[in-house]
Each structure stands twice: as C-alpha cells, then as structure tokens.
Design an enzyme around this catalytic site. Sequence first.
Site, PDB file in Angstrom:
ATOM      1  N   ARG A 148      -9.481 -10.329  10.682  1.00 60.87           N
ATOM      2  CA  ARG A 148      -8.674  -8.821  10.054  1.00 60.87           C
ATOM      3  C   ARG A 148      -9.665  -8.764   9.076  1.00 60.87           C
ATOM      4  NH1 ARG A 148      -2.439  -8.994   8.785  1.00 60.87           N
ATOM      5  NH2 ARG A 148      -3.154 -10.744   7.650  1.00 60.87           N
ATOM      6  N   ARG A 171       9.050 -12.616   4.335  1.00 64.29           N
ATOM      7  CA  ARG A 171       7.915 -11.437   3.604  1.00 64.29           C
ATOM      8  C   ARG A 171       8.661 -10.196   4.495  1.00 64.29           C
ATOM      9  NH1 ARG A 171       3.017 -12.886   5.973  1.00 64.29           N
ATOM     10  NH2 ARG A 171       2.809 -10.412   5.462  1.00 64.29           N
ATOM     11  N   ASP A 177       2.817  -7.241  16.928  1.00 64.99           N
ATOM     12  CA  ASP A 177       4.578  -7.074  16.081  1.00 64.99           C
ATOM     13  C   ASP A 177       5.217  -7.912  16.618  1.00 64.99           C
ATOM     14  OD1 ASP A 177       2.547  -8.137  13.193  1.00 64.99           O
ATOM     15  OD2 ASP A 177       3.784  -5.797  12.588  1.00 64.99           O
ATOM     16  N   CYS A 222      -1.021 -13.429   6.046  1.00 66.04           N
ATOM     17  CA  CYS A 222      -0.594 -14.411   7.302  1.00 66.04           C
ATOM     18  C   CYS A 222      -1.893 -15.031   7.903  1.00 66.04           C
ATOM     19  CB  CYS A 222       0.147 -13.320   7.964  1.00 66.04           C
ATOM     20  SG  CYS A 222       2.111 -14.035   8.007  1.00 66.04           S
ATOM     21  N   LYS A 236       9.221  -1.840   5.838  1.00 68.20           N
ATOM     22  CA  LYS A 236       8.050  -2.772   5.385  1.00 68.20           C
ATOM     23  C   LYS A 236       6.656  -1.911   5.490  1.00 68.20           C
ATOM     24  CE  LYS A 236       5.376  -6.002   5.725  1.00 68.20           C
ATOM     25  NZ  LYS A 236       4.978  -7.705   5.748  1.00 68.20           N
ATOM     26  N   ASN A 237       6.440  -2.022   6.438  1.00 71.23           N
ATOM     27  CA  ASN A 237       5.130  -1.659   6.797  1.00 71.23           C
ATOM     28  C   ASN A 237       5.085   0.478   6.705  1.00 71.23           C
ATOM     29  OD1 ASN A 237       4.678  -4.261   8.085  1.00 71.23           O
ATOM     30  ND2 ASN A 237       4.448  -3.525   9.944  1.00 71.23           N
TER      31      ASN A 237
END
Length: 415
Positions: free
Chosen positions: A121, A395, A303, A116, A22-23
Amino acid sequence: MEKLIVTGEVQLTGNIRISGAKNATLPIMAATLLCSGVSVLHDVPHLSDIKAMQDILELLGAKITRDGSAVIIDTSGVSKQEIPEHLMREMRASVFLMGPLLGKFRKVRVSYPGGCAIGPRPIDLHIKALEKLGAKICESFGYIEAEAGQLTGAEIHFDFPSVGATENAMMAAVLAKGTSVIRNAAREPEIIDLQDFLNKMGAKIRGAGTDTIRIDGVQKLYPTEHIIMPDRIQAGTFLIAGAITRGDIAVENIQPEYLFSVTNKLEELGATIATSTDSIRIKAGELRGGDIKTLPFPGFPTDLQAPILSLLTVAKGTSIVTETIFENRFKHVDELTRMGARIKVEGRTAIIRGVPRMTGAVVAAPDLRAGGALVLAALAAQGVSEIEQVYHIDRGYEQLELKLQSLGARIIRSK
C-alpha cells in the site's frame, strides 16, 4: 496471548447496535490537529487502533480524555511535528497525520507507516498530492520529511481513487491559499464524514462522495463537536454472521444506503433482507454460491471480502471471489482449509466449492478482517474452534465476543 473459543452451530438471533466507524474516526482524530482548542467526538469505538492514534496525538502535545464513547481532544499544547518510528509502525492510519501537521505547522517528519500485511500500500499518492500543494518532500533513512513555507491550492488527479490519499489531501488543502480540486477522488462514505467534520471547523469543502472534491482554503479552523458515522464494515460483518449461522438478526444504528452492495449480494446468495431507515434485518436458510469482485465504493468492499468468503465456504455450489484492491488478502484461506473448507487460490482469485459444514480447529488471525472471517467460520462450524492472535481483531471490532454473545453465540475470550 488471548484467544477466542467458539462453539459453533448456533443460530444468531436478536438486535445489535453498530458503533462508530474506525475508518472515519482515525482521520477525524488526525484532523483535530488543524486547529487549537477542544474538540469532542462522540460514538468513538474502543479499539486498539484508536488507542494508537491517541498515543500519537498525546506525544505531539494533545491532551485527550474519554467519557464513555466520547473522546475529548485538546490540541492547545500541540507543538511537535515529528512522530517516532515505533508509533508509526503500529498502524497504517498514522499516515493521516502528514496532511494536518503540514497544513498547521508547514512541516512534518514521519517514518513509513505499518499496519496489516495485506499487500503493498505505497504512500506515493499521498506524497504526490502534498507536492502538488507546494510541499518539498525528502525521503531518506526510512523517514519522510515534508516542508512548505505556504501551501497553495492545486489540481490533484489520482491515478487510483485512494481513500487515505484523498483524505490526506483534503486535510492539507483546507488551510492552503486558494482553491484545490481533487479529481478521481475516492467516494467512500468515511470521506463524507471527514468533510462534514472539517466544514464544522470552518473549512469550505464540497463534493465528498463524488469523484471530484473542491476545497476553498481558509485562514483558520476552530474546534467543534461531531458524532462519528456508524461502521459499515462492522455492520456488514454482522449481516454475514446472521447469514452464515442461518439466523435472524437486525443490525441497527446504520446507514443502509452505504451497504447496498453487500445486501444485494446477500440476497443473490439466498438471504432475505428487510431495510428500514436506520436498520437492516437479515434472515437466512440454505445459501447458494455466487461470484464476488471487490471494488472501490460503491462496489463490494475489500474489507468484507474475507468475511463473505467464509460464508461461501458453506454455500451450495461453486463460488468465485476476485480481489482487485490488495494482492495479499487471501491469507485466511489456509486457516479456513484447516476447518474443512475447499478453496483454491489462483493469483487474485479464489475458487470456493461449498461444503455441507466445516469443523472446529485451532486457527490464527493473520490480519484484522481475516480474523473477523475466522470468527464467522467458527460460528457455523461443527464443534469447537480456537482463534489465536486476536489482537488483530481488536484493531477493528469493538468487543466482538460480547456483541456476538448478545445474539446467542457461544464465544468466550481466554488466555
């Protein structure tokens, strides 16, 4: 709303294939805006965050189709440079669109992104990088407007090696006039994947994976085809799942060198690891506690802090986990406590005293990785657990319950 129902105390066994990251996918999807034409991305996971990025690209004028795990993106009709607030708020990664839109159209207007709630951030690093390249930034009424007649190469130095800011700066700089150098760049593998994709489009970038990235600007980029790298966070989660259930599983279609910080720590905790070219096998019996500190790559990934904290709740002895990246990333602790975990949080440190076993409970996923952690805890717990707010899990974990079922887990999705 949907929930996951897990009956615990089942040892996981078997092989599991890891899907695309995903990232890595999200910034690469954004990067397709830098050219006009049809690009094809392979091994794209089916995730709600990916769908949210697709919705944004389509609103900007792109035409997108899916064929299994392949996503075909036609950017020929893209003309808009503004992203509505409701789409920006769906996910943090929408900020990736600033660099490509500014690079291609010299103008972009976005609201502050969502995502999230794991701690502040700020996107100030993104903004400062774009300003270095010559963009004029205006922030007002919750929106950020950036404009540049001509982006020019610049020296960019980050105070902190931010992954998102590094990637945004790369995408803005590829069409800038002259050479850009990013110093104290983030070193995450997903940045290497973005570099590979951009270079296939005709960019001239080198240094991704190190703390210094050099970009020689080009006049035009072209559509291309690319296979998304495997998801190292998903892979790490399954390795921890094998350990917490005292199982024996092989995680396949991965790049083991990107998981050394995780496998080394699992070995310290008592698991047996066997690594091959593109897979890792984990076998685990009784585990002992240990100390973990999250750090930017190649350190232990933030993560995977929540998933491994679940493992430490049933490891023998006392463990200490220190979170250095996000200050609100212990929201899963209260939920684990409902299951019988003994955890005390002091600032950015969690002290865990292992218990022989946890017990099933009704819990709610407060964010994506915390949701994964609660599923792992439920797999090891005695009795039945119900995990609510699974939309957070969707997600970032593709068909998590089906993949766990293939390893023997007793887990179902229910309304």
